[in-house]
Design an enzyme around this catalytic site. Sequence first.
Site, PDB file in Angstrom:
ATOM      1  N   LYS A  79       0.823  -1.208   0.000  1.00 38.94           N
ATOM      2  CA  LYS A  79       0.000   0.000   0.000  1.00 38.94           C
ATOM      3  C   LYS A  79       0.861   1.264   0.000  1.00 38.94           C
ATOM      4  O   LYS A  79       1.810   1.379   0.767  1.00 38.94           O
ATOM      5  CB  LYS A  79      -0.887  -0.019   1.250  1.00 38.94           C
ATOM      6  N   GLY A  89       6.523   0.959   5.768  1.00 37.47           N
ATOM      7  CA  GLY A  89       7.425   0.059   5.052  1.00 37.47           C
ATOM      8  C   GLY A  89       7.419   0.292   3.548  1.00 37.47           C
ATOM      9  O   GLY A  89       8.466   0.276   2.906  1.00 37.47           O
ATOM     10  N   CYS A  90       6.253   0.523   2.999  1.00 36.50           N
ATOM     11  CA  CYS A  90       6.136   0.718   1.552  1.00 36.50           C
ATOM     12  C   CYS A  90       6.777   2.033   1.122  1.00 36.50           C
ATOM     13  O   CYS A  90       7.382   2.124   0.053  1.00 36.50           O
ATOM     14  CB  CYS A  90       4.677   0.652   1.127  1.00 36.50           C
ATOM     15  N   THR A  91       6.646   3.052   1.958  1.00 31.23           N
ATOM     16  CA  THR A  91       7.284   4.333   1.661  1.00 31.23           C
ATOM     17  C   THR A  91       8.803   4.184   1.689  1.00 31.23           C
ATOM     18  O   THR A  91       9.505   4.635   0.780  1.00 31.23           O
ATOM     19  CB  THR A  91       6.826   5.418   2.659  1.00 31.23           C
TER      20      THR A  91
END
Length: 156
Positions: A40, A45-47
């Site tokens: 997402k 974490g994704c950023t």
Amino acid sequence: MMAIELGDALPDLELAGADGAALRLRDKVGAPLVLYFYPKDDTTGCTREAQDFSALYPEFRAAGVDLLGVSPDTPAKHAKFTAKYDLTVPLASDEAHGVMEAFGVWVEKNMYGRTYMGVERATFLFAADGTLAQVWRKVRVAGHAEQVLAAARALG
């Protein structure tokens, strides 16, 4: 559907680019390709993962390697995410989860006793001829982009 395995060809599947235009995976054959799946936009974490790949994006390109991040988020959400964090890594949308299912990353997850379907963080490295050369599943973000870059360079 069986998930893609080492030695398999890059599937002829379609995603929506960050601009909403159709993007065919098979059109990427001819140069090594890193395809990374993440859950997402705009989550911790994704950023971090997108920032890490963005920081190394010039090195991937200098090595002749294409890079593409894929999540179920919409192209509009990708545009906001890219602008907010000044990302350079290209992003694509798989809202219907078809590509994620083909790669075996749309999986059942469990959090706090609740079961739901979601994206398993994973990265796939394809050689220039379109064959799958390496896979990282259940990725830990720290140091991952550097590890993928090293593997991509080793393809020669």
